[in-house]
Design a protein around this motif. Structure first.
Motif, PDB file in Angstrom:
ATOM      1  N   ARG A   1     -10.525 -12.025   5.438  1.00  0.00           N
ATOM      2  CA  ARG A   1     -10.129 -10.802   5.142  1.00  0.00           C
ATOM      3  C   ARG A   1     -10.204 -10.066   6.540  1.00  0.00           C
ATOM      4  O   ARG A   1      -9.166  -8.988   6.805  1.00  0.00           O
ATOM      5  CB  ARG A   1     -11.082 -10.075   4.353  1.00  0.00           C
TER       6      ARG A   1
ATOM      7  N   SER B   1       0.843  -0.992   0.015  1.00  0.00           N
ATOM      8  CA  SER B   1      -0.009   0.045   0.055  1.00  0.00           C
ATOM      9  C   SER B   1       0.851   1.222  -0.036  1.00  0.00           C
ATOM     10  O   SER B   1       2.138   1.229   0.265  1.00  0.00           O
ATOM     11  CB  SER B   1      -0.809   0.052   1.272  1.00  0.00           C
TER      12      SER B   1
ATOM     13  N   THR C   1      -4.553  -1.749   6.375  1.00  0.00           N
ATOM     14  CA  THR C   1      -4.200  -2.235   4.923  1.00  0.00           C
ATOM     15  C   THR C   1      -2.605  -2.537   4.653  1.00  0.00           C
ATOM     16  O   THR C   1      -1.925  -1.273   4.573  1.00  0.00           O
ATOM     17  CB  THR C   1      -4.831  -1.511   3.765  1.00  0.00           C
TER      18      THR C   1
ATOM     19  N   SER D   1      -8.713  -6.799  -4.820  1.00  0.00           N
ATOM     20  CA  SER D   1      -7.851  -5.855  -3.915  1.00  0.00           C
ATOM     21  C   SER D   1      -8.230  -5.679  -2.609  1.00  0.00           C
ATOM     22  O   SER D   1      -7.346  -5.432  -1.844  1.00  0.00           O
ATOM     23  CB  SER D   1      -7.814  -4.563  -4.777  1.00  0.00           C
TER      24      SER D   1
ATOM     25  N   HIS E   1      -4.279   3.533  -2.334  1.00  0.00           N
ATOM     26  CA  HIS E   1      -3.271   2.698  -2.581  1.00  0.00           C
ATOM     27  C   HIS E   1      -2.819   2.521  -3.738  1.00  0.00           C
ATOM     28  O   HIS E   1      -3.245   3.344  -4.729  1.00  0.00           O
ATOM     29  CB  HIS E   1      -3.732   1.257  -2.045  1.00  0.00           C
TER      30      HIS E   1
ATOM     31  N   ARG F   1      -6.926  -8.302   0.712  1.00  0.00           N
ATOM     32  CA  ARG F   1      -5.898  -7.550   1.399  1.00  0.00           C
ATOM     33  C   ARG F   1      -5.169  -8.264   2.553  1.00  0.00           C
ATOM     34  O   ARG F   1      -5.870  -8.769   3.112  1.00  0.00           O
ATOM     35  CB  ARG F   1      -6.432  -6.294   1.571  1.00  0.00           C
ATOM     36  N   ASN F   2      -4.003  -8.032   2.639  1.00  0.00           N
ATOM     37  CA  ASN F   2      -3.409  -8.418   3.822  1.00  0.00           C
ATOM     38  C   ASN F   2      -3.181 -10.093   3.649  1.00  0.00           C
ATOM     39  O   ASN F   2      -2.285 -10.569   4.689  1.00  0.00           O
ATOM     40  CB  ASN F   2      -3.766  -8.131   5.062  1.00  0.00           C
TER      41      ASN F   2
ATOM     42  N   GLU G   1      -7.052  -7.958   8.486  1.00  0.00           N
ATOM     43  CA  GLU G   1      -7.248  -6.611   8.485  1.00  0.00           C
ATOM     44  C   GLU G   1      -6.596  -6.094   9.937  1.00  0.00           C
ATOM     45  O   GLU G   1      -6.348  -5.065  10.187  1.00  0.00           O
ATOM     46  CB  GLU G   1      -8.394  -6.041   8.336  1.00  0.00           C
TER      47      GLU G   1
ATOM     48  N   TRP H   1      -1.225  -4.573   2.372  1.00  0.00           N
ATOM     49  CA  TRP H   1      -1.044  -4.658   1.002  1.00  0.00           C
ATOM     50  C   TRP H   1      -2.376  -5.096   0.449  1.00  0.00           C
ATOM     51  O   TRP H   1      -3.192  -5.684   1.013  1.00  0.00           O
ATOM     52  CB  TRP H   1       0.259  -5.531   0.516  1.00  0.00           C
ATOM     53  N   ILE H   2      -2.501  -4.634  -0.624  1.00  0.00           N
ATOM     54  CA  ILE H   2      -3.852  -5.010  -1.429  1.00  0.00           C
ATOM     55  C   ILE H   2      -3.610  -6.729  -1.760  1.00  0.00           C
ATOM     56  O   ILE H   2      -2.768  -7.069  -1.684  1.00  0.00           O
ATOM     57  CB  ILE H   2      -4.178  -4.366  -2.587  1.00  0.00           C
TER      58      ILE H   2
END
Length: 416
Positions: free
Chosen positions: A40, A2, A382, A76, A358, A80-81, A44, A384-385
């Motif tokens: 997810r 990100s 976040t 995305s 991002h 993410r993560n 997060e 990374w996407i």
């Protein structure tokens, strides 16, 4: 990775020393929405989530809806993560690696049909025999038991069976769906809640090494059913079947959707007794404000059509902005029905920093929704996407003790 720009929520979150789920390992086995949304949310808030995907195409959601360079924009957010590991679960070595990861994990999240993991020797009882602290969140259409457990069950079916579709729409038309996959998402939230409860129980009974794990059995239809308010007691005690009522909330008056002079839709919830009186006074309807029968909700219910007609007549003389100004000044709950275009420029969304900036690997910027709920001390962030397919193969496998030569051989053999 990100690239949070400016003095925004991302900068504040990056300063956090630890996320609430830091140190928790999660293995995600599943595709599409319910299981991955559950994973997810855990990612997060700091859990290390390793997502197993099939080699070649990966999770089908990578190809859903609007794509960029062949990959869904939804991906995305949904991934993410997470760390993406490709494993061929039809290959014995692929299942062996998955079992290694499962036995190391604090939480396993899966949304296959009941019985699939058992065939792979990854079922809850099979893993529990090796690690009694195993916590497995199982999301399926109809749960792990009952006559329907082996049937395919998507969110749309859960919404239908759980009662949501029956009450959604207008009385003179067929039921409608909510515009998002609400059944899957509600099930995912139940999965997260169950995982946190199970984790708490494990930690209070001896922790990861000696604590008691458990299975969290989440059925999509039951998750939807859990939202259905007074449906059951009303039918059981009074024989009332709640029906479709369009934009209104049955038995709670007034609470409906109206149309303003400029064609905008406005929701007005004047159903509290004091609120109703303020609403009528703001509309200039002193007669209704002072009507003794309308002072309480049970009296207003008997004159629902009259009240709705009066509010709609008032809306006919106002555009959306002037209507909201009058209602807000009178302290009456009201709001415009937002599209995403409205959200992106709305002062409340912006003040609450509900968008994160991002970028993709090629430098193209992309906005994502910020993370909810907002924790004051350890907010999620976040990191990374959504990863590329198999992006973390080497990292994950090396952590399990595999060398580069073994990893290369597994790739040649079709394991990865």
């Amino acid at each position: 990775m990100s690239d949070n720009l400016g003095d925004n929520l991302g900068d504040k979150q990056a300063a956090a020393t630890a996320l609430p789920l830091a140190g928790i390992k999660v293995l995600e086995l599943g595709t599409l929405i319910a299981g991955p949304f559950c994973g997810r949310m855990l990612a997060e808030f700091g859990a290390e989530v390793i997502k197993i995907e099939a080699p070649g195409d990966g999770d089908p959601i990578r190809k859903w809806r609007v794509l960029k360079d062949g990959t869904s924009l939804w991906w995305s957010v949904q991934a993410r993560n997470k760390k993406s590991l490709t494993l061929n679960m039809k290959h014995a070595r692929g299942r062996t690696i998955a079992r290694q990861l499962a036995l190391e994990a604090d939480i396993i999240v899966e949304n296959y049909r009941p019985g699939v993991l058992e065939k792979w020797e990854l079922g809850y009882e099979q893993l529990k025999a090796l690690n009694p602290a195993t916590i497995m969140v199982r999301l399926s259409g109809f749960g792990q038991t009952g006559p329907m457990k082996d049937l395919p069950g998507f969110g749309a079916i859960g919404e239908s069976m759980g009662g949501l579709r029956y009450v959604s729409g207008h009385a003179d038309r067929p039921p409608v769906r909510v515009g998002v996959s609400i059944g899957d998402s509600v099930a995912a939230l139940h999965g997260v809640i169950g995982a946190m409860m199970a984790l708490r129980h494990r930690d209070t009974t001896g922790g990861k090494l000696k604590g008691e794990g458990q299975m969290v059995d989440v059925a999509l239809y039951e998750s939807v059913f859990n939202l259905m308010e007074s449906l059951v007691p009303e039918f059981d005690h009074a024989g009332v079947v709640r029906e479709r009522t369009g934009g209104a909330l049955p038995g709670i008056v007034p609470s409906n959707t109206y149309t303003t002079r400029d064609g905008e839709n406005i929701v007005i919830a004047g159903n509290g007794d004091a609120i109703f009186k303020r609403l009528m006074l703001a509309m200039g309807r002193i007669d209704l404000a002072g009507d003794a029968q309308l002072a309480r909700n049970d009296g207003r219910v008997q004159r629902t059509e009259e009240i709705d007609a009066a509010i709609q007549a008032w809306c006919d003389g106002h555009d959306i902005d002037s209507a909201l100004a009058v209602l807000q000044a009178a302290d009456v709950p009201a709001g415009k029905i937002y599209s995403v275009r409205d959200m992106m420029t709305d002062p409340q969304f912006l003040a609450r920093e509900m968008f994160e900036q991002h970028q993709f690997a090629d430098g193209t910027p992309i906005k994502l929704p910020a993370i909810s709920p907002k924790l004051s001390a350890t907010p999620g962030r976040t990191q990374w996407i959504g990863p590329t397919l198999g992006q973390h193969n080497h990292e994950v496998l090396r952590a399990l003790g595999y060398g580069d030569a073994e990893i290369a051989a597994m790739r040649e053999d079709g394991v990865l």
